[in-house]
Design a protein around this motif. Structure first.
Motif, PDB file in Angstrom:
ATOM      1  N   ILE A 107       0.800  -1.213   0.000  1.00 30.03           N
ATOM      2  CA  ILE A 107       0.000   0.000   0.000  1.00 30.03           C
ATOM      3  C   ILE A 107       0.840   1.274   0.000  1.00 30.03           C
ATOM      4  CG2 ILE A 107      -0.231   0.152   2.518  1.00 30.03           C
ATOM      5  CD1 ILE A 107      -2.922   0.859  -0.145  1.00 30.03           C
ATOM      6  N   GLY A 108       2.030   1.227   0.623  1.00 30.76           N
ATOM      7  CA  GLY A 108       2.878   2.407   0.660  1.00 30.76           C
ATOM      8  C   GLY A 108       3.262   2.906  -0.716  1.00 30.76           C
ATOM      9  N   VAL A 109       3.410   1.988  -1.675  1.00 33.04           N
ATOM     10  CA  VAL A 109       3.766   2.382  -3.040  1.00 33.04           C
ATOM     11  C   VAL A 109       2.652   3.206  -3.662  1.00 33.04           C
ATOM     12  CG1 VAL A 109       4.358   1.543  -5.339  1.00 33.04           C
ATOM     13  CG2 VAL A 109       5.249   0.363  -3.325  1.00 33.04           C
ATOM     14  N   ARG A 110       1.408   2.795  -3.455  1.00 33.47           N
ATOM     15  CA  ARG A 110       0.285   3.530  -4.028  1.00 33.47           C
ATOM     16  C   ARG A 110       0.175   4.928  -3.427  1.00 33.47           C
ATOM     17  NH1 ARG A 110      -5.328   0.800  -4.427  1.00 33.47           N
ATOM     18  NH2 ARG A 110      -5.588   2.777  -5.518  1.00 33.47           N
ATOM     19  N   SER A 147       7.498   6.021   6.993  1.00 34.30           N
ATOM     20  CA  SER A 147       7.310   4.620   6.638  1.00 34.30           C
ATOM     21  C   SER A 147       5.863   4.241   6.899  1.00 34.30           C
ATOM     22  CB  SER A 147       8.264   3.720   7.426  1.00 34.30           C
ATOM     23  OG  SER A 147       8.208   2.390   6.949  1.00 34.30           O
ATOM     24  N   PHE A 148       5.552   2.973   6.670  1.00 37.51           N
ATOM     25  CA  PHE A 148       4.202   2.457   6.826  1.00 37.51           C
ATOM     26  C   PHE A 148       4.240   1.177   7.654  1.00 37.51           C
ATOM     27  CE2 PHE A 148       4.288   4.874   2.951  1.00 37.51           C
ATOM     28  CZ  PHE A 148       3.071   5.529   2.902  1.00 37.51           C
ATOM     29  N   GLY A 149       3.208   0.953   8.450  1.00 38.59           N
ATOM     30  CA  GLY A 149       3.157  -0.297   9.193  1.00 38.59           C
ATOM     31  C   GLY A 149       2.219  -0.239  10.380  1.00 38.59           C
ATOM     32  N   ARG A 150       2.382  -1.233  11.248  1.00 35.10           N
ATOM     33  CA  ARG A 150       1.496  -1.435  12.400  1.00 35.10           C
ATOM     34  C   ARG A 150       2.002  -0.616  13.596  1.00 35.10           C
ATOM     35  NH1 ARG A 150       1.566  -6.113  16.574  1.00 35.10           N
ATOM     36  NH2 ARG A 150      -0.345  -5.627  17.729  1.00 35.10           N
ATOM     37  N   PHE A 151       1.411   0.554  13.785  1.00 34.39           N
ATOM     38  CA  PHE A 151       1.891   1.497  14.793  1.00 34.39           C
ATOM     39  C   PHE A 151       1.729   0.948  16.204  1.00 34.39           C
ATOM     40  CE2 PHE A 151       1.556   5.534  17.253  1.00 34.39           C
ATOM     41  CZ  PHE A 151       2.768   6.094  16.879  1.00 34.39           C
ATOM     42  N   ALA A 152       0.641   0.230  16.477  1.00 32.08           N
ATOM     43  CA  ALA A 152       0.400  -0.295  17.827  1.00 32.08           C
ATOM     44  C   ALA A 152       1.453  -1.313  18.229  1.00 32.08           C
ATOM     45  CB  ALA A 152      -0.992  -0.919  17.920  1.00 32.08           C
ATOM     46  N   ARG A 168      -4.952   2.214   6.208  1.00 33.54           N
ATOM     47  CA  ARG A 168      -5.748   1.131   5.637  1.00 33.54           C
ATOM     48  C   ARG A 168      -5.790  -0.069   6.574  1.00 33.54           C
ATOM     49  NH1 ARG A 168      -4.698  -1.861  -0.248  1.00 33.54           N
ATOM     50  NH2 ARG A 168      -6.716  -2.895  -0.384  1.00 33.54           N
ATOM     51  N   TYR A 169      -6.905  -0.793   6.517  1.00 38.36           N
ATOM     52  CA  TYR A 169      -6.975  -2.148   7.058  1.00 38.36           C
ATOM     53  C   TYR A 169      -6.720  -3.103   5.894  1.00 38.36           C
ATOM     54  CZ  TYR A 169      -9.360  -0.139  11.132  1.00 38.36           C
ATOM     55  OH  TYR A 169      -9.686   0.592  12.241  1.00 38.36           O
ATOM     56  N   GLU A 170      -5.601  -3.808   5.918  1.00 38.17           N
ATOM     57  CA  GLU A 170      -5.301  -4.771   4.866  1.00 38.17           C
ATOM     58  C   GLU A 170      -5.768  -6.158   5.279  1.00 38.17           C
ATOM     59  OE1 GLU A 170      -1.014  -4.157   4.141  1.00 38.17           O
ATOM     60  OE2 GLU A 170      -1.673  -3.461   2.183  1.00 38.17           O
ATOM     61  N   ARG A 171      -6.426  -6.866   4.376  1.00 41.62           N
ATOM     62  CA  ARG A 171      -6.814  -8.243   4.662  1.00 41.62           C
ATOM     63  C   ARG A 171      -5.574  -9.130   4.685  1.00 41.62           C
ATOM     64  NH1 ARG A 171     -11.966 -10.782   1.759  1.00 41.62           N
ATOM     65  NH2 ARG A 171     -11.173 -12.467   3.091  1.00 41.62           N
ATOM     66  N   MET A 172      -5.524 -10.022   5.659  1.00 40.23           N
ATOM     67  CA  MET A 172      -4.386 -10.923   5.779  1.00 40.23           C
ATOM     68  C   MET A 172      -4.630 -12.177   4.945  1.00 40.23           C
ATOM     69  SD  MET A 172      -3.620 -10.306   9.838  1.00 40.23           S
ATOM     70  CE  MET A 172      -2.036 -11.130   9.906  1.00 40.23           C
ATOM     71  N   ALA A 173      -3.516 -12.797   4.553  1.00 49.70           N
ATOM     72  CA  ALA A 173      -3.575 -13.941   3.650  1.00 49.70           C
ATOM     73  C   ALA A 173      -2.493 -14.938   4.035  1.00 49.70           C
ATOM     74  CB  ALA A 173      -3.388 -13.476   2.210  1.00 49.70           C
ATOM     75  N   ILE A 174      -2.532 -16.082   3.390  1.00 50.14           N
ATOM     76  CA  ILE A 174      -1.518 -17.108   3.599  1.00 50.14           C
ATOM     77  C   ILE A 174      -0.928 -17.485   2.240  1.00 50.14           C
ATOM     78  CG2 ILE A 174      -3.086 -19.089   3.436  1.00 50.14           C
ATOM     79  CD1 ILE A 174      -0.425 -18.754   6.160  1.00 50.14           C
ATOM     80  N   VAL A 275      -2.532  -0.579   8.909  1.00 55.28           N
ATOM     81  CA  VAL A 275      -1.391   0.138   8.333  1.00 55.28           C
ATOM     82  C   VAL A 275      -1.555   1.627   8.605  1.00 55.28           C
ATOM     83  CG1 VAL A 275      -0.099   0.680   6.236  1.00 55.28           C
ATOM     84  CG2 VAL A 275      -1.117  -1.594   6.530  1.00 55.28           C
ATOM     85  N   SER A 276      -0.501   2.231   9.145  1.00 53.05           N
ATOM     86  CA  SER A 276      -0.458   3.678   9.358  1.00 53.05           C
ATOM     87  C   SER A 276       0.733   4.272   8.609  1.00 53.05           C
ATOM     88  CB  SER A 276      -0.299   4.009  10.847  1.00 53.05           C
ATOM     89  OG  SER A 276      -1.441   3.673  11.588  1.00 53.05           O
ATOM     90  N   LEU A 277       0.603   5.529   8.241  1.00 48.17           N
ATOM     91  CA  LEU A 277       1.739   6.332   7.792  1.00 48.17           C
ATOM     92  C   LEU A 277       2.391   6.899   9.045  1.00 48.17           C
ATOM     93  CD1 LEU A 277       3.429   7.995   5.708  1.00 48.17           C
ATOM     94  CD2 LEU A 277       1.584   9.697   5.790  1.00 48.17           C
ATOM     95  N   VAL A 278       3.717   6.775   9.157  1.00 46.35           N
ATOM     96  CA  VAL A 278       4.422   7.148  10.387  1.00 46.35           C
ATOM     97  C   VAL A 278       5.574   8.088  10.047  1.00 46.35           C
ATOM     98  CG1 VAL A 278       5.724   6.265  12.369  1.00 46.35           C
ATOM     99  CG2 VAL A 278       3.823   4.933  11.424  1.00 46.35           C
ATOM    100  N   TRP A 279       5.725   9.144  10.858  1.00 49.02           N
ATOM    101  CA  TRP A 279       6.823  10.087  10.670  1.00 49.02           C
ATOM    102  C   TRP A 279       7.196  10.690  12.020  1.00 49.02           C
ATOM    103  CZ3 TRP A 279       1.758  10.930   9.695  1.00 49.02           C
ATOM    104  CH2 TRP A 279       1.149  12.064  10.216  1.00 49.02           C
ATOM    105  N   ARG A 280       8.343  11.349  12.079  1.00 52.81           N
ATOM    106  CA  ARG A 280       8.796  11.936  13.342  1.00 52.81           C
ATOM    107  C   ARG A 280       8.022  13.208  13.647  1.00 52.81           C
ATOM    108  NH1 ARG A 280      15.147  13.030  14.124  1.00 52.81           N
ATOM    109  NH2 ARG A 280      14.647  14.961  13.049  1.00 52.81           N
ATOM    110  N   LYS A 281       7.762  13.438  14.926  1.00 56.17           N
ATOM    111  CA  LYS A 281       6.893  14.539  15.329  1.00 56.17           C
ATOM    112  C   LYS A 281       7.379  15.901  14.857  1.00 56.17           C
ATOM    113  CE  LYS A 281       4.158  12.906  19.228  1.00 56.17           C
ATOM    114  NZ  LYS A 281       3.839  13.062  20.660  1.00 56.17           N
ATOM    115  N   ASP A 282       8.677  16.123  14.816  1.00 55.44           N
ATOM    116  CA  ASP A 282       9.161  17.459  14.473  1.00 55.44           C
ATOM    117  C   ASP A 282       9.463  17.618  12.989  1.00 55.44           C
ATOM    118  OD1 ASP A 282      11.408  15.911  14.266  1.00 55.44           O
ATOM    119  OD2 ASP A 282      12.698  17.184  15.490  1.00 55.44           O
ATOM    120  N   THR A 283       9.043  16.675  12.163  1.00 58.31           N
ATOM    121  CA  THR A 283       9.309  16.781  10.729  1.00 58.31           C
ATOM    122  C   THR A 283       8.428  17.848  10.098  1.00 58.31           C
ATOM    123  OG1 THR A 283       9.889  14.437  10.594  1.00 58.31           O
ATOM    124  CG2 THR A 283       9.357  15.545   8.533  1.00 58.31           C
TER     125      THR A 283
END
Length: 330
Positions: A107-110, A147-152, A168-174, A275-283
């Motif tokens: 998703i980060g690419v999009r 970056s992107f990912g699971r912030f919790a 986004r909520y991404e559906r998980m797969a195997i 998935v969250s978009l994550v960045w540093r607070k002072d950016t």
């Protein structure tokens, strides 16, 4: 009694509404959902112990306390900008913004592609690594911007120094070898994985947030997590090592194809990867604004933050995704 400190983000929300006198326009200006903006205003009013706006169905206006706060809010935010500029954190539009999108095809690419359309004169650079934990350390060290990912899944002390916007909520797969007993199924029920050993990045220092999500999902379902594998660098090495091990691989439905494997969505229940978009607070950089706008606009258009009824998601992740500053309406 008013709070001892006030988050500048809340003052920014207040200033946008005070200048626009319209919550929808102010939310658009800040690249956040209107619900998130309203929540921030209520929080600020609670911290200050004062009502700041008179809201009717036709208009928004400042209360006397709101009018009194306005010059203070402007001075605080101006002072913050001056402080950041003094330490080289503002006026950085000319430098490239480095964004870790984890893996090609995710998703980060999009989001990054859309952000590049929004700000064609800003250089948004891509790198492909794996895992928000590793990226978060790089962000805090100043070697990466977002970056992107699971912030919790990050350590609370790390989260405290970062900002995040739910994407986004991404559906998980195997991912299964072609000859696996479950490969003929169009979807794989979680109970059918009982007795299987599934690779979920165990031992990878860059991805413990993903392994933790897998542990929560597999708990009490009779599914084991595969032991650590050699840390692969690059897609080809990862595919070679995974083929050699032969374990099913926990992934998301958008995961890039792998040779001699099939990817099947998981069901009963449908597990979600937040998935969250994550960045540093002072950016301070227009590229961050573009990424936030791209995530919010595309997510709203495609329903990225809608949760399927009965979907599986840990409570801690649900809380993060519901309270992030860019939370979109369900």
């Amino acid at each position: 009694m008013p709070a001892a400190t006030v988050d500048p983000r809340l003052l920014r929300a207040f200033l946008a509404v005070a200048e626009e006198l319209h919550f929808t326009r102010a939310a658009t200006r800040l690249y956040v959902a209107q619900q998130a903006l309203s929540r921030d205003i209520r929080r600020l009013e609670g911290e200050l112990g004062a009502e700041l706006f008179v809201r009717t169905t036709r208009q928004v206006s400042l209360t006397p306390d709101g009018a009194r706060l306005l010059p203070y809010a402007r001075r605080v935010l101006e002072a913050q900008s001056a402080l950041l500029a003094a330490f080289g954190r503002e006026g950085e539009a000319d430098r490239p913004l480095l964004v870790d999108v984890n893996s090609p095809g995710l998703i980060g690419v999009r989001v990054l592609d859309r952000a590049r359309e929004l700000v064609p004169d800003i250089e948004l650079m891509t790198r492909f690594e794996s895992g928000l934990t590793g990226a978060a350390g790089e962000i805090l060290a100043g070697r990466l911007d977002a970056s992107f990912g699971r912030f919790a899944g990050l350590d609370p002390a790390v989260r405290a120094r970062l900002e995040q916007q739910p994407v986004r909520y991404e559906r998980m797969a195997i991912i299964l070898p072609e000859g696996h007993r479950l490969a003929p199924l169009a979807e794989v029920p979680l109970p059918a994985l009982a007795g299987e050993t599934v690779y979920a990045g165990a031992g990878n220092p860059r991805t413990p947030e993903w392994t933790d999500l897998a542990r929560r999902l597999f708990e009490d379902r009779g599914i084991d997590i595969a032991p650590p594998a050699p840390l692969a660098v690059g897609k080809d090495e990862f595919q070679r090592i995974m083929a050699k091990r032969g374990h099913p691989i926990l992934a998301v439905t958008d995961f890039p194809p792998m040779p001699r494997t099939v990817l099947r969505p998981l069901v009963d229940p449908v597990p979600l990867s937040p998935v969250s978009l994550v960045w540093r607070k002072d950016t301070v950089h227009p590229g961050i604004d573009a990424l936030r706008r791209a995530a919010a606009e595309t997510g709203a258009a495609e329903g990225w933050l809608r949760r399927l009824p009965g979907a599986w998601l840990p409570a801690a992740d649900a809380e993060v995704m519901e309270t992030g500053p860019g939370r979109a309406a369900r």
